[in-house]
Design an enzyme around this catalytic site. Structure first.
Site, mmCIF file in Angstrom:
data_model
loop_
_atom_site.group_PDB
_atom_site.id
_atom_site.type_symbol
_atom_site.label_atom_id
_atom_site.label_comp_id
_atom_site.label_asym_id
_atom_site.label_seq_id
_atom_site.Cartn_x
_atom_site.Cartn_y
_atom_site.Cartn_z
ATOM 1 N N TYR A 1 10.036 -1.669 7.638
ATOM 2 C CA TYR A 1 8.250 -2.339 6.743
ATOM 3 C C TYR A 1 9.397 -3.546 5.608
ATOM 4 C CZ TYR A 1 3.805 -3.563 5.104
ATOM 5 O OH TYR A 1 3.199 -4.693 3.962
ATOM 6 N N ASP B 1 7.860 6.652 9.716
ATOM 7 C CA ASP B 1 7.200 5.784 9.760
ATOM 8 C C ASP B 1 6.217 5.174 11.603
ATOM 9 O OD1 ASP B 1 5.380 3.579 9.666
ATOM 10 O OD2 ASP B 1 6.332 2.228 7.800
ATOM 11 N N LYS C 1 -3.675 -0.445 10.004
ATOM 12 C CA LYS C 1 -3.018 -1.142 11.651
ATOM 13 C C LYS C 1 -3.761 -0.802 12.796
ATOM 14 C CE LYS C 1 -0.610 -2.969 8.529
ATOM 15 N NZ LYS C 1 1.207 -2.834 8.333
ATOM 16 N N ARG D 1 -11.669 13.870 -6.306
ATOM 17 C CA ARG D 1 -10.149 12.584 -6.352
ATOM 18 C C ARG D 1 -9.722 14.422 -5.450
ATOM 19 N NH1 ARG D 1 -6.854 13.381 -10.529
ATOM 20 N NH2 ARG D 1 -7.946 13.607 -11.386
HETATM 21 C C1 LIG Z 1 1.518 -2.764 6.580
HETATM 22 C C2 LIG Z 1 2.324 -2.025 6.771
HETATM 23 C C3 LIG Z 1 3.189 -0.593 5.702
HETATM 24 C C4 LIG Z 1 2.339 -0.327 5.098
HETATM 25 O O1 LIG Z 1 0.958 -0.382 4.930
HETATM 26 P P1 LIG Z 1 -0.509 -1.040 3.695
HETATM 27 O O2 LIG Z 1 -1.478 -0.022 4.403
HETATM 28 O O3 LIG Z 1 -0.270 -2.436 3.746
HETATM 29 O O4 LIG Z 1 -0.297 -0.462 2.424
HETATM 30 C C5 LIG Z 1 4.258 0.497 6.067
HETATM 31 N N1 LIG Z 1 4.427 0.309 7.007
HETATM 32 C C6 LIG Z 1 4.552 -0.385 8.450
HETATM 33 C C7 LIG Z 1 5.633 -0.066 9.582
HETATM 34 C C8 LIG Z 1 3.330 -1.496 8.431
HETATM 35 O O5 LIG Z 1 3.340 -2.199 9.180
#
Ligand SMILES: *Cc1c(COP(=O)(O)O)cnc(C)c1O
Length: 384
Positions: free
Chosen positions: A105, A178, A203, A52
């Site tokens: 987001y 982010d 992404k 883990r």
């Molecule tokens: C998709 C996304 C998230 C969340 O990520 P997941 O992998 O879907 O949990 C957070 N911030 C941004 C800018 C995103 O595009």
């Protein structure tokens, strides 16, 4: 020439150049063990105890990402971007004040408004690109975290990371960014003063729409970063070895994908700005975008693969345009090699700052002439 002088592009192409010592394989094996042998003296000399917290494949992907983000504190991979983001908030204490971007987001904004509040965090939303509004919202000694998304979904608002880091640090708060839509190819927030950088690795880092993963990187291995490690260990939020392997495989081509995707996004943004059926294009690479000057300063190698288009005929024309695409795929998410289109307001629902005539475009690696032709015919059909 020492390894230290190879560029990030070279190190990424070879996933840090690690060679399997047993077979000399150029792709390291996937480590799947959940447990490791204890030494005769009862110790664990390798440092690997249990799957883990401890997995070598996951660590290899983390070291690649830490190199890309220039993260002296290291990187941690999680089972999703959302698991990574929420770990930062769960490392705070009930009663702590948090200031977060108004445009961000949507699922994380939702989580902050509901779950984080239930857990005792006091979350306030401001436009983090408005430094005066941000300064007014930050309470010295009380605010523990500023959370900024840049470029931010789906308006591609640009937050000045260096300026916000200064505001955060003066107040005794941390800054987390982010950076999913910038990626380390365009921006390295830690070098601009941010404390934590977060990615939905689902992404563009992975880039092939086949892995759900998230990441955090830290400027320093300090007390807050150790709280975050404790949260991941305790909640079992680590990314599994198969996904970590796929992510590393995807990241090897990050630079070529990102550069191609950003160049295509720029070309589309410029051409669509002059389209008679388009009211407005939102893209930080366009000089008329409100965040352009800051983006030109804090981004390099282009302005990213995401753009939004406000169509001239309003909401129904936007939805009809999306209905007529053939090459673009009508789906949520972003950053993959295939181009995606989405009417965001229908997804985000009430309270969203997203205009109803807006279509969000994630630019892939297809022929940019084909992408333009497809969107152009869809716009005409959508306004017919
Ligand atoms: C998709 C996304 C998230 C969340 O990520 P997941 O992998 O879907 O949990 C957070 N911030 C941004 C800018 C995103 O595009």
């Amino acid at each position: 020439m020492s390894t230290k002088s190879w560029s990030p592009r070279s190190l990424t192409a070879q996933a840090m150049g690690k060679i399997d010592p047993v077979t000399k394989a150029v792709v390291p094996p996937i480590h799947v063990a959940t447990t490791y042998i204890r030494d005769e003296d009862n110790g664990y000399s390798t440092g690997f105890i249990y799957g883990r917290p401890d997995n070598e494949t996951t660590r290899e992907a983390e070291s690649l990402l830490a190199m890309l983000e220039e993260a002296k504190g290291g990187a941690l991979l999680f089972g999703s971007g959302s698991a990574a983001a929420t770990a930062v908030f769960l490392a705070l204490s009930p009663g702590d004040h948090v200031v977060a971007s108004k445009v961000m987001y949507w699922a994380l904004r939702n989580w902050l408004m509901t779950e984080a509040t239930r857990w005792g965090l006091n979350v306030e939303f401001v436009e983090t690109d408005d430094l005066a509004a941000l300064k007014a919202a930050v309470k010295p000694g009380v605010t523990k975290l500023i959370w900024a998304e840049t470029p931010s979904n789906p308006l591609w608002t640009i937050t000045d990371i260096a300026a916000v880091a200064e505001i955060a640090h003066k107040a005794g708060a941390k800054l987390a960014v982010d950076s999913t839509c910038a990626s380390p190819v365009h921006t390295r927030p830690l070098t601009l003063g941010a404390d934590i950088v977060m990615h939905s690795a689902t992404k563009v880092l992975n880039g092939h729409s086949d892995v759900i993963a998230g990441a955090l990187c830290a400027r320093e291995d300090d007390e807050f970063w150790n709280r975050i490690k404790t949260v991941r260990r305790g909640q079992g939020g680590i990314l599994g070895p198969f996904e970590a392997y796929l992510l590393m495989r995807g990241m090897r081509t990050l630079h070529v994908r990102q550069e191609r995707q950003s160049a295509s996004a720029m070309a589309l943004a410029q051409r669509l700005s002059a389209h008679p059926l388009v009211a407005r294009v939102l893209y930080p690479g366009l000089p008329q975008h409100p965040g352009h000057d800051i983006a030109a300063r804090q981004m390099e190698n282009g302005f990213g693969f995401m753009l939004s288009v406000q169509v001239s005929g309003g909401e129904q024309a936007a939805i009809r345009t999306a209905a007529h695409v053939e090459l673009y795929k009508r789906a949520t998410s972003l950053g993959g090699v295939e181009s995606l289109i989405e009417h965001r307001a229908s997804i985000e629902g009430a309270g969203s700052p997203c205009p109803t005539d807006l279509l969000r475009l994630s630019t892939g690696i297809e022929d940019v002439e084909d992408l333009y032709a497809d969107f152009d015919q869809a716009l005409k059909a959508g306004h017919g």
